[in-house]
Design a protein around this motif. Sequence first.
Motif, PDB file in Angstrom:
ATOM      1  N   SER A 127      26.979  11.147  47.338  1.00 11.25           N
ATOM      2  CA  SER A 127      27.449  12.355  48.001  1.00 11.25           C
ATOM      3  C   SER A 127      27.404  13.556  47.067  1.00 11.25           C
ATOM      4  O   SER A 127      26.930  14.634  47.436  1.00 11.25           O
ATOM      5  CB  SER A 127      28.877  12.137  48.518  1.00 11.25           C
ATOM      6  N   THR A 130      23.818  14.617  46.317  1.00 16.61           N
ATOM      7  CA  THR A 130      23.226  15.286  47.473  1.00 16.61           C
ATOM      8  C   THR A 130      23.702  16.727  47.568  1.00 16.61           C
ATOM      9  O   THR A 130      22.913  17.651  47.823  1.00 16.61           O
ATOM     10  CB  THR A 130      23.582  14.527  48.767  1.00 16.61           C
ATOM     11  N   THR A 145      15.642  18.709  56.107  1.00 20.10           N
ATOM     12  CA  THR A 145      15.656  18.141  54.761  1.00 20.10           C
ATOM     13  C   THR A 145      14.345  18.423  54.037  1.00 20.10           C
ATOM     14  O   THR A 145      13.262  18.202  54.587  1.00 20.10           O
ATOM     15  CB  THR A 145      15.876  16.616  54.826  1.00 20.10           C
ATOM     16  N   PRO A 226      29.956  14.860  56.399  1.00 17.54           N
ATOM     17  CA  PRO A 226      28.856  13.906  56.571  1.00 17.54           C
ATOM     18  C   PRO A 226      27.692  14.143  55.641  1.00 17.54           C
ATOM     19  O   PRO A 226      26.994  13.207  55.241  1.00 17.54           O
ATOM     20  CB  PRO A 226      28.454  14.113  58.033  1.00 17.54           C
ATOM     21  N   ASP A 228      23.935  15.537  54.344  1.00 16.08           N
ATOM     22  CA  ASP A 228      22.580  15.284  54.847  1.00 16.08           C
ATOM     23  C   ASP A 228      22.355  13.776  54.812  1.00 16.08           C
ATOM     24  O   ASP A 228      22.088  13.207  53.757  1.00 16.08           O
ATOM     25  CB  ASP A 228      21.575  16.026  53.957  1.00 16.08           C
ATOM     26  N   GLN A 229      22.480  13.126  55.957  1.00 16.83           N
ATOM     27  CA  GLN A 229      22.484  11.670  55.984  1.00 16.83           C
ATOM     28  C   GLN A 229      21.170  11.059  55.495  1.00 16.83           C
ATOM     29  O   GLN A 229      21.166  10.043  54.797  1.00 16.83           O
ATOM     30  CB  GLN A 229      22.808  11.177  57.396  1.00 16.83           C
ATOM     31  N   GLU A 230      20.059  11.664  55.869  1.00 23.24           N
ATOM     32  CA  GLU A 230      18.764  11.125  55.432  1.00 23.24           C
ATOM     33  C   GLU A 230      18.621  11.200  53.921  1.00 23.24           C
ATOM     34  O   GLU A 230      18.244  10.229  53.253  1.00 23.24           O
ATOM     35  CB  GLU A 230      17.625  11.892  56.106  1.00 23.24           C
ATOM     36  N   LYS A 232      21.080  11.602  51.763  1.00 25.88           N
ATOM     37  CA  LYS A 232      22.127  10.809  51.130  1.00 25.88           C
ATOM     38  C   LYS A 232      21.745   9.330  51.083  1.00 25.88           C
ATOM     39  O   LYS A 232      22.061   8.623  50.124  1.00 25.88           O
ATOM     40  CB  LYS A 232      23.450  10.989  51.871  1.00 25.88           C
ATOM     41  N   SER A 233      21.047   8.858  52.128  1.00 29.78           N
ATOM     42  CA  SER A 233      20.590   7.465  52.140  1.00 29.78           C
ATOM     43  C   SER A 233      19.587   7.208  51.020  1.00 29.78           C
ATOM     44  O   SER A 233      19.665   6.182  50.322  1.00 29.78           O
ATOM     45  CB  SER A 233      19.964   7.145  53.497  1.00 29.78           C
ATOM     46  N   ARG A 236      21.556   7.225  47.792  1.00 30.37           N
ATOM     47  CA  ARG A 236      22.356   6.013  47.616  1.00 30.37           C
ATOM     48  C   ARG A 236      21.502   4.876  47.047  1.00 30.37           C
ATOM     49  O   ARG A 236      21.936   4.132  46.168  1.00 30.37           O
ATOM     50  CB  ARG A 236      22.979   5.610  48.953  1.00 30.37           C
TER      51      ARG A 236
END
Length: 246
Positions: A127, A130, A145, A226, A228-230, A232-233, A236
Amino acid sequence: MRPTPAEMREFPYDTSSPLPHKKLLVCAAPRASSKRLARLLLGAGIGVPLEYFNDNSVQALTERWQIKKQDYLAHIFARRSANGLFASNIQFPQIQKWPYPHDFTALFEGATVIHLIRDNKLAQAASLATCMITGRWGFEVAPVTKNYSTWRLKLAARKAMQLIAVDEQLWQDWFKQRGIEPLVISTERVNRHDLTLIDDIAALLGVNADAASAQRMLDVDQGAYPGDQELKSRMRTLVEELAARG
């Protein structure tokens, strides 16, 4: 409505109170949901919590109140306490940067102290990395993104992991040197959809929480940021790889 940090710096949140007889300090790790905790405390009537030593807060409040930095602590005590209680979120770099160290001596004296940490350090690093690479730290609408290179993502991941480790050690040393035994609270508990944590903090302070108002704040709160989920994935995955390598 859920107040933003920028709104919290404005005059509607100014108070006119006697000097506080209780202080609550939330010593927060980065990306540990300190702003969510502050919103819930605000809803419960437990102070007017904000990152008062964040550069944006210092600049906005000193300019609006037309005061000098050396007078800042006295003014936030007088203008940002509620029901005899002053509450603030603090991140360790703010202590390091502040030019008047005696202000933090006075701030911590007799205060109830919470150390807000995140149990899942890998998720925390992803997190933070990002946010660092995108420059987005809140609930702003995320643009498309960008296609960041792997080396740039790895660089951000390494830096985030190092910052988190150093931050935790700095806080532990700070507490030990001053004989402070903080209440340790996890991000995971802050992000539960209930008010048991707020009730426990109110009991610790010996104050009454405004349960109805706190519930309204909880109902409109958006929960954890939340991000940027893409991205952040991807981050990770890199953080897990770096952690596995030691």
